[in-house]
Design a protein around this motif. Structure first.
Motif, PDB file in Angstrom:
ATOM      1  N   ASP A   1       0.794  -0.800   0.188  1.00  0.00           N
ATOM      2  CA  ASP A   1      -0.276   0.036   0.666  1.00  0.00           C
ATOM      3  C   ASP A   1       1.013   1.167   0.456  1.00  0.00           C
ATOM      4  N   ARG A   2       1.966   1.205   0.442  1.00  0.00           N
ATOM      5  CA  ARG A   2       2.913   2.508   1.174  1.00  0.00           C
ATOM      6  C   ARG A   2       3.299   2.665  -0.128  1.00  0.00           C
ATOM      7  N   VAL A   3       3.982   1.715  -1.219  1.00  0.00           N
ATOM      8  CA  VAL A   3       4.637   1.966  -2.974  1.00  0.00           C
ATOM      9  C   VAL A   3       3.403   2.639  -3.387  1.00  0.00           C
ATOM     10  N   ALA A   4       2.229   1.862  -3.439  1.00  0.00           N
ATOM     11  CA  ALA A   4       1.079   2.588  -4.516  1.00  0.00           C
ATOM     12  C   ALA A   4       1.101   3.535  -4.024  1.00  0.00           C
ATOM     13  N   LEU A   5       1.174   3.721  -2.621  1.00  0.00           N
ATOM     14  CA  LEU A   5       0.089   5.425  -2.348  1.00  0.00           C
ATOM     15  C   LEU A   5       1.747   6.218  -2.968  1.00  0.00           C
ATOM     16  N   SER A   6       2.643   6.099  -2.385  1.00  0.00           N
ATOM     17  CA  SER A   6       3.744   7.344  -3.247  1.00  0.00           C
ATOM     18  C   SER A   6       3.545   7.510  -4.167  1.00  0.00           C
TER      19      SER A   6
END
Lengths: 492, 219
Positions: B125-130
């Motif tokens: 999620d963190r990667v995609a959100l970035s």
């Protein structure tokens, strides 16, 4: 699957509320007093490469050794008896670490004197001299209880309310392998941490991400994904029963909410640059000053970094068991080309030079154990401290061969040897006591009576005995397991 | 991008229908209604009936491939998809092992973890959100150079613009067009938002929701 817009909004709202409530419940559970007598905490500190017990607490002197010219023993003057305990300690200096030109002083007596009341030595004879196999057997008792690791048993027993009950801080070795019993709850299995300094960034989906939407907005998007897009896509329908997807969906539920509800990213970050963290809306762990005092090399030594995060995981009750230990990889201080923090292959560098490697590596483990115990003694828990409920198990693979090439030989290599023993450090064990002994003619250890702890020459203890004794000291209910009862290892 | 085996039953079903329809049209000799489709006219969409796989085995795409796909779909440089603290590559370093990678030289991790850890979905999620936040902010800050969220009329506040963006996201991230229901659902996320700057927020969230579907993360 046509969803009217109103219905979609209702779904998103309801799911968002459910997700938030899940997190709240989990957080509330976390704050409760531990059920019954638990929890107890287990730290597995791996003696990678073969931590030899007769190079530390059970060392023997030349003057008492029957064959000092050929059996491994120490000059009398470097061996100390530690008052009030059954233990000895080696204080000795070396001009080099094997072929590595670095001098160092190993001092075990300070550690053993300080923690002697919480130390216990137990002898055993293993069943493998293969590194990976022996490591695994050190934590499964040679598959003594359905292939469950000690860490999994502790996590299953005490970890239900913990966000990440079982964390492996050194992923490279068999001490962190997954056990065989798939019937254990999912939370009992280990969470792998490859980089203790940066890993806490994976504990929050948005904090520190530039331009990230609010937590409430993110919750809406996750609800759309989890409850509308995923289950209704062709991919989701075709592979709805795929095990990996079922596990993924499970982890996106209560386990993820449990992690995110605790704001762990700000409780566990060890990054030194405060200004950098502030730039991204992040903070250092509260206890960073004390942690750095105990583990000053956490930026340059992976073992210090593992220990620092291990303490924070325990202190914040994120985990009830952590596994750490020196790597097989060499660690060199960047500031000096000859200052080795960790020799290549750790304890196994004894192949090249046994005495200096064992002295260096035992010193290394003792320093880490001292730091952890000291920090945990300052964390209140009930009427005492967290340390009162914690055990450090110096797990090892195997011992080393006990021969040496001459009376005055000071530099020589050793091989792998099944016979050995382990150090256990905890207020929960019979502190100050050695269980078993050392044969002065061979340098090999012998066993003990499981009930009384009295040494019994001519016998040996198994990996299962040690496994059972550790679980007994941690007050784990092993009824029906078939494990032996080893009351002499636990404090009565 | 996905191999055919991802949708074996569906593909087989669609192919058979197309084949039968083609044969009918070519020969004008269709058999009974029991054996052939009742209307052998032009086929514009595959059948929507989906059959669950009898062997539902999927694999995690892994952080490295996930980041590559994000970069391509969102027209970002690979190096800027996700940088923790502005300097540590998310999938190449920070979350590498968590997201199914190996770290043989420093971490001694020689094989991918056998199962996803609890933190893996969070890291993903963190990667995609970035990546999604970066794309949306760039497009909104410089509409003339927008790559995904292209302003038209009221920007992403208009249903038309959001519809176009959803189609772009599906085609970029999942290499297919969305179904009408999927399109409606993502476009409708806007209505669940309150407060200011809804268009920009919707852009980030819609991108995130699609980019982190299991369809995007597994194959």
């Amino acid at each position: 699957m046509k969803l009217a817009r109103r219905r979609l909004l209702q779904t998103l709202g309801a799911t968002a509320a459910t997700g938030l409530a899940l997190g709240s419940d989990r957080a509330q559970l976390q704050a409760q007093e531990p059920a019954s007598d638990g929890p107890y905490f287990l730290i597995v500190l791996g003696g990678t490469g073969g931590a030899n017990i007769v190079d530390s607490l059970l060392a023997i002197r030349q003057s008492e050794c029957t064959n000092p010219a050929s059996v491994y023993c120490f000059p009398d003057q470097v061996v100390s008896d530690i008052a009030g305990t059954d233990f000895r300690a080696i204080d000795v200096g070396f001009g080099s670490l094997g072929a590595i030109p670095m001098s160092f002083q190993a001092n075990q007596s300070a550690f053993v004197t300080k923690h002697g009341a919480d130390l216990m030595a137990v002898t055993h004879t293993g069943t493998s001299v293969n590194h990976a196999v022996a490591q695994r057997r050190a934590v499964t008792g040679n598959e003594a209880w359905l292939g469950r690791t000690l860490q999994e048993v502790v996590a299953a027993t005490y970890g239900e309310s913990f966000a990440l009950p079982n964390v492996h801080l050194n992923a490279e070795f068999g001490f962190a392998e997954r056990g065989l019993d798939e019937t254990l709850p999912a939370y009992a299995f280990g969470e792998t941490v490859a980089n203790p300094i940066l890993w806490p960034l994976a504990l929050d989906p948005r904090k520190g991400v530039v331009g990230a939407p609010s937590a409430d907005d993110l919750q809406l998007a996750r609800a759309l994904r989890n409850d509308v897009l995923d289950p209704n896509s062709q991919f989701g329908k075709v592979f709805a029963q795929a095990e990996r997807l079922k596990q993924w969906r499970h982890q996106r539920g209560a386990p993820q909410a449990g992690v995110e509800a605790q704001n762990l990213i700000d409780k566990l970050l060890l990054i030194e640059d405060q200004a950098l963290l502030a730039q991204y809306g992040l903070e250092q762990a509260d206890d960073i000053a004390a942690v750095r005092q105990a583990f000053p090399d956490l930026e340059s030594d992976p073992l210090d970094a593992q220990a620092a995060l291990a303490f924070l995981l325990l202190k914040n009750q994120v985990s009830c068991t952590v596994t750490l230990g020196p790597s097989f990889q060499a660690t060199v201080d960047d500031a000096s080309s000859v200052d080795i923090r960790n020799p290549p292959i750790a304890f196994d560098f004894s192949h090249q030079d046994h005495p200096s490697t064992q002295a260096f590596m035992w010193q290394r483990l003792f320093r880490i154990a001292d730091g952890l115990a000291t920090l945990l003694k300052d964390v209140p828990f009930g009427a005492g401290s967290m340390w009162d409920r914690t055990m450090i198990y110096f797990a090892t693979e195997f011992g080393r061969t006990r021969t040496k090439p001459g009376l005055n030989a000071t530099s020589f290599g050793s091989g792998h040897e099944l016979n050995n023993g382990s150090v256990i450090m905890s207020p929960l064990v019979q502190g100050g006591r050695a269980r078993g002994g050392v044969d002065l003619a061979t340098g090999f250890t012998y066993g003990f009576d499981r009930q009384t702890g009295d040494p019994v020459p001519g016998t040996t203890m198994t990996e299962a005995d040690i496994y059972a004794g550790i679980l007994g000291a941690l007050k784990v209910d092993t009824a029906g397991s078939g494990l032996p009862d080893v009351p002499c290892m636990r404090k009565s | 991008m996905f191999p055919e085996s991802v949708f074996p039953e569906t593909v087989e079903h669609a192919s058979r229908a197309l084949l039968l329809a083609s044969l009918c049209m070519a020969s004008f000799a269709c058999g009974s209604d029991d054996e052939l489709p009742p209307q052998p006219g032009p086929v514009t969409q595959p059948p929507t009936q989906t059959v669950a796989s009898r062997n539902p085995v999927v694999k995690f795409k892994g952080g490295a491939a996930f980041a590559e796909d994000l970069a391509r779909a969102l027209r970002l440089d690979r190096e800027e998809v996700c940088l923790e603290l502005g300097q540590y590559d998310c999938t190449g370093e920070v979350h590498r092992v968590t997201l199914g990678g190996v770290d043989p030289y420093e971490g001694g991790v020689y094989e991918p973890l056998p199962r996803a850890t609890i933190t893996a979905p969070i890291a993903l999620d963190r990667v995609a959100l970035s990546a999604c936040s970066l794309r949306a902010d760039r497009d909104f800050d410089d509409p003339a150079a927008a790559a995904v969220f292209i302003a038209s009329g009221g920007g992403q506040d208009s249903v038309e613009a959001r519809t176009i963006a959803v189609d772009r996201l599906y085609q970029g991230l999942l290499l297919r067009i969305p179904t009408a229901d999927e399109r409606d659902a993502v476009v409708g996320l806007y209505d669940a938002l309150s407060g200011d700057d809804r268009g920009r927020r919707w852009a980030k969230l819609s991108c995130f929701a699609i980019a982190t579907t299991t369809e995007a993360a597994f194959y």
